[in-house]
Scaffold this active site. Structure first.
Site, short mmCIF file in Angstrom:
data_model
loop_
_atom_site.label_atom_id
_atom_site.label_comp_id
_atom_site.label_asym_id
_atom_site.label_seq_id
_atom_site.Cartn_x
_atom_site.Cartn_y
_atom_site.Cartn_z
CG HIS A 307 -2.04 0.94 1.14
ND1 HIS A 307 -1.94 2.28 1.42
CD2 HIS A 307 -3.32 0.72 0.75
CE1 HIS A 307 -3.12 2.84 1.21
NE2 HIS A 307 -3.97 1.92 0.80
CG ASP A 364 -8.37 -4.13 -3.06
OD1 ASP A 364 -7.56 -3.23 -3.36
OD2 ASP A 364 -9.60 -3.96 -3.00
C1 SDX Z 1 -6.14 0.21 -3.02
O1 SDX Z 1 -4.21 4.62 -1.96
C2 SDX Z 1 -5.22 4.06 -1.38
O2 SDX Z 1 -5.67 4.44 -0.33
C3 SDX Z 1 -5.84 2.90 -2.18
C4 SDX Z 1 -6.87 2.07 -1.44
C5 SDX Z 1 -8.15 2.83 -1.18
O3 SDX Z 1 -8.88 2.47 -0.25
O4 SDX Z 1 -8.47 3.76 -1.97
O5 SDX Z 1 -6.34 1.59 -0.22
C6 SDX Z 1 -7.28 0.85 -2.29
O6 SDX Z 1 -5.89 0.57 -4.14
C7 SDX Z 1 -5.29 -0.81 -2.29
C8 SDX Z 1 -4.07 -1.30 -3.16
C9 SDX Z 1 -4.57 -2.39 -4.11
N1 SDX Z 1 -3.51 -2.72 -5.07
C10 SDX Z 1 -2.88 -3.94 -5.02
O7 SDX Z 1 -3.07 -4.80 -4.16
C11 SDX Z 1 -1.89 -4.15 -6.15
C12 SDX Z 1 -0.59 -4.74 -5.59
N2 SDX Z 1 0.08 -3.68 -4.79
C13 SDX Z 1 1.01 -2.89 -5.47
O8 SDX Z 1 0.94 -2.77 -6.83
C14 SDX Z 1 1.56 -1.69 -4.69
O9 SDX Z 1 1.82 -2.12 -3.42
C15 SDX Z 1 0.73 -0.43 -4.63
C16 SDX Z 1 0.32 0.02 -6.01
C17 SDX Z 1 -0.49 -0.65 -3.82
C18 SDX Z 1 1.57 0.64 -3.98
O10 SDX Z 1 2.61 0.93 -4.83
P1 SDX Z 1 3.79 1.97 -4.42
O11 SDX Z 1 3.49 2.65 -3.14
O12 SDX Z 1 4.08 2.79 -5.62
O13 SDX Z 1 4.97 1.01 -4.07
P2 SDX Z 1 5.97 0.43 -5.16
O14 SDX Z 1 5.18 -0.14 -6.32
O15 SDX Z 1 7.01 1.45 -5.43
O16 SDX Z 1 6.58 -0.80 -4.34
C19 SDX Z 1 7.69 -0.61 -3.45
C20 SDX Z 1 8.46 -1.91 -3.53
C21 SDX Z 1 8.86 -2.28 -4.96
O17 SDX Z 1 10.01 -3.09 -4.87
P3 SDX Z 1 11.50 -2.39 -5.12
O18 SDX Z 1 11.41 -1.57 -6.38
O19 SDX Z 1 11.72 -1.57 -3.87
O20 SDX Z 1 12.45 -3.56 -5.25
O21 SDX Z 1 7.61 -3.01 -3.11
C22 SDX Z 1 7.39 -3.90 -4.17
C23 SDX Z 1 7.73 -3.14 -5.45
O22 SDX Z 1 8.17 -4.05 -6.48
N3 SDX Z 1 5.98 -4.27 -4.15
C24 SDX Z 1 5.50 -5.50 -4.33
C25 SDX Z 1 4.12 -5.39 -4.17
N4 SDX Z 1 3.78 -4.11 -3.92
C26 SDX Z 1 4.95 -3.43 -3.91
N5 SDX Z 1 6.15 -6.67 -4.59
C27 SDX Z 1 5.33 -7.75 -4.71
N6 SDX Z 1 3.99 -7.74 -4.58
C28 SDX Z 1 3.34 -6.56 -4.32
N7 SDX Z 1 2.01 -6.53 -4.17
#
Ligand code: SDX
Length: 428
Positions: A307, A364
């Site tokens: 998140h 989710d």
């Molecule tokens: C919602 O913002 C809100 O409030 C949203 C929400 C709401 O109520 O409105 O809470 C609802 O959208 C919840 C999120 C649902 N999305 C998912 O479950 C999709 C999977 N999660 C990710 O795609 C990610 O965690 C995000 C999009 C939610 C957040 O992305 P960020 O903050 O931009 O973080 P990032 O992508 O830069 O990740 C940081 C690191 C990365 O690794 P490095 O580059 O440091 O090596 O964490 C890793 C990412 O690769 N990472 C994951 C991961 N999420 C982040 N690795 C594996 N699986 C994951 N799910």
């Protein structure tokens, strides 16, 4: 004494006022940064940028706290009805009995959708994703309800708010019924909000449909948990579109489109599809944890994890996980993907890749398991998220308008070609 932040750049020093919110969040006010320094800030994804001041929702990502207008999500999920929470978010206070009756009665009397809107449905393929249908029909509402003649702005806005809350569940169920080739159901004014939605979703003209109170209560909790979440992607979209003075229907329609993305609200559908893939592949969660850790080569992401703000357990995920056990046992549903989900959570939360990145289950991760137990089809999960988030979008849009926020227009750092001479085609 007001605090200031000092910035030294190009040998010159500048002061910017700082401010602190009621929950002690702190900000530099850089409203005059470019005028004073010639610099803008760069903050991809707005990870460090506050877009506005808001009094609607507070969340603390480090402590896993979520409050709507000062009430804890735990309290509201356990004690309130979804329409009470909608009123609280939109108007700022929990309604008195009289205020609630007026609000609920107005919603009951606006659940019908203009019959001409049904013709728009007929233009969609039956397998159209219901989020695309919903976004289109909500945008179309601006054609059916142009600015009301007369009445103060508040009266206009209040009626548009009632229409959105009342008609979106009807529109949502119609796309589902059409996808099954079933007759679309009309709302019944004698039913409460959630039973009315369930009746439109599942009743058939050939037999009586009885709303299961366990299902209705589970849906009440889920809708409350999704009702607002401060400046998330879809809410920021609603605010940005509304900041151009676009009407509320177009603004909400844009929010629905943003929510649809798999990184945002669309994740609840992705989670179930991912869990089903893991089940079909023998249920070896450690294999998928490894794939997620090597996302750069596998391209696999653990949906429902991570998140932007929560670097601790998403408080909503905690409530939903507990509710999943409770609802499935009450309904006598044994869904193997629930155990796979728990196994995946256990494996990930003991793996340094996730622990070091503070990746926890988000809202989710477990919600789809309950939706499925309630009989909601997978491609409707994000529609349920939208129905839940609607009061939050409305509240944020209303606050943006009342605060007379300026039109949103971020800056950029240009990295393209510098000035060059045009060459006619025959010289290229
Ligand atoms: C919602 O913002 C809100 O409030 C949203 C929400 C709401 O109520 O409105 O809470 C609802 O959208 C919840 C999120 C649902 N999305 C998912 O479950 C999709 C999977 N999660 C990710 O795609 C990610 O965690 C995000 C999009 C939610 C957040 O992305 P960020 O903050 O931009 O973080 P990032 O992508 O830069 O990740 C940081 C690191 C990365 O690794 P490095 O580059 O440091 O090596 O964490 C890793 C990412 O690769 N990472 C994951 C991961 N999420 C982040 N690795 C594996 N699986 C994951 N799910």
């Amino acid at each position: 004494m007001a605090n200031t932040a000092e910035l030294t750049v190009d040998g010159k020093s500048y002061s910017f006022p700082t401010l602190e919110g009621t929950e002690h969040e702190k900000a530099f006010d850089i409203s005059n940064l470019r005028d004073q320094t010639g610099y803008v800030t760069l903050d991809r994804g707005y990870k460090n940028t506050g877009a506005t001041k808001s009094a609607i929702t507070f969340l603390d990502g480090e402590l896993g706290i979520l409050q709507y207008r000062g009430y804890s999500i735990e309290d509201l999920a356990a004690k309130a009805s979804f329409l009470e929470v909608a009123y609280l978010l939109i108007y700022g206070e929990l309604p008195t009995k009289e205020e609630f009756n007026t609000f609920e009665t107005a919603i009951r009397r606006h659940t019908l959708v203009n019959e001409d809107m049904r013709k728009i449905f007929d233009g969609f393929p039956v397998n159209a994703h219901p989020m695309g249908v919903l976004s289109s029909l909500v945008s179309a509402m601006s054609a059916f309800y142009p600015d009301l003649q007369g009445g103060s702005d508040e009266d206009k806005t209040d009626l548009h708010i009632i229409r959105l809350l009342a008609k979106i569940p009807t529109i949502a169920t119609w796309s589902y019924k059409r996808s099954l080739g079933h007759p679309m159901n009309y709302p019944k004014n004698q039913l409460d909000y959630i039973p009315n939605f369930l009746n439109m979703m599942f009743s058939l003209p050939v037999e009586d449909y009885k709303v299961d109170p366990v299902v209705a209560e589970a849906l009440n909790v889920l809708l409350i948990l999704h009702a607002d979440h401060e400046q998330n992607c879809s809410t920021s979209t609603v605010r940005l579109v509304g900041s151009s003075q676009a009407n509320i229907y177009s603004s909400i329609s844009a929010g629905i489109s943003a929510l649809w993305g798999p990184l945002h609200g669309g994740a609840n559908q992705e989670v179930i599809e991912m869990l089903e893939d893991i089940k079909a592949d023998g249920g070896d969660v450690s294999k998928y944890v490894e794939m997620a850790k090597n996302a750069k080569t596998t391209g696999f992401r653990l949906f429902g994890f991570g998140h932007r703000v929560y670097k601790n357990f998403d408080p909503r995920a905690k409530i939903i996980k507990k509710a999943a056990d409770d609802v499935l046992s009450k309904l006598g549903v044994n869904d193997p993907v629930l155990e796979i989900a728990k196994g995946l959570e256990e494996a990930a939360l003991h793996d340094d890749y996730f622990v070091s990145r503070k990746l926890y289950p988000n809202v989710d991760f477990y919600s789809g398991i309950i939706y499925r137990a309630l009989g909601i089809p997978t491609n409707m999960f994000t529609v349920l998220f939208a129905i839940g988030r609607l009061p939050g979008w409305i509240a944020q849009w209303k606050e943006m308008r009342e605060q007379k926020e300026p039109i949103g227009r971020p800056r950029q750092i240009y990295t393209g070609a510098t000035l060059r001479e045009f060459k006619p085609l025959d010289q290229r």
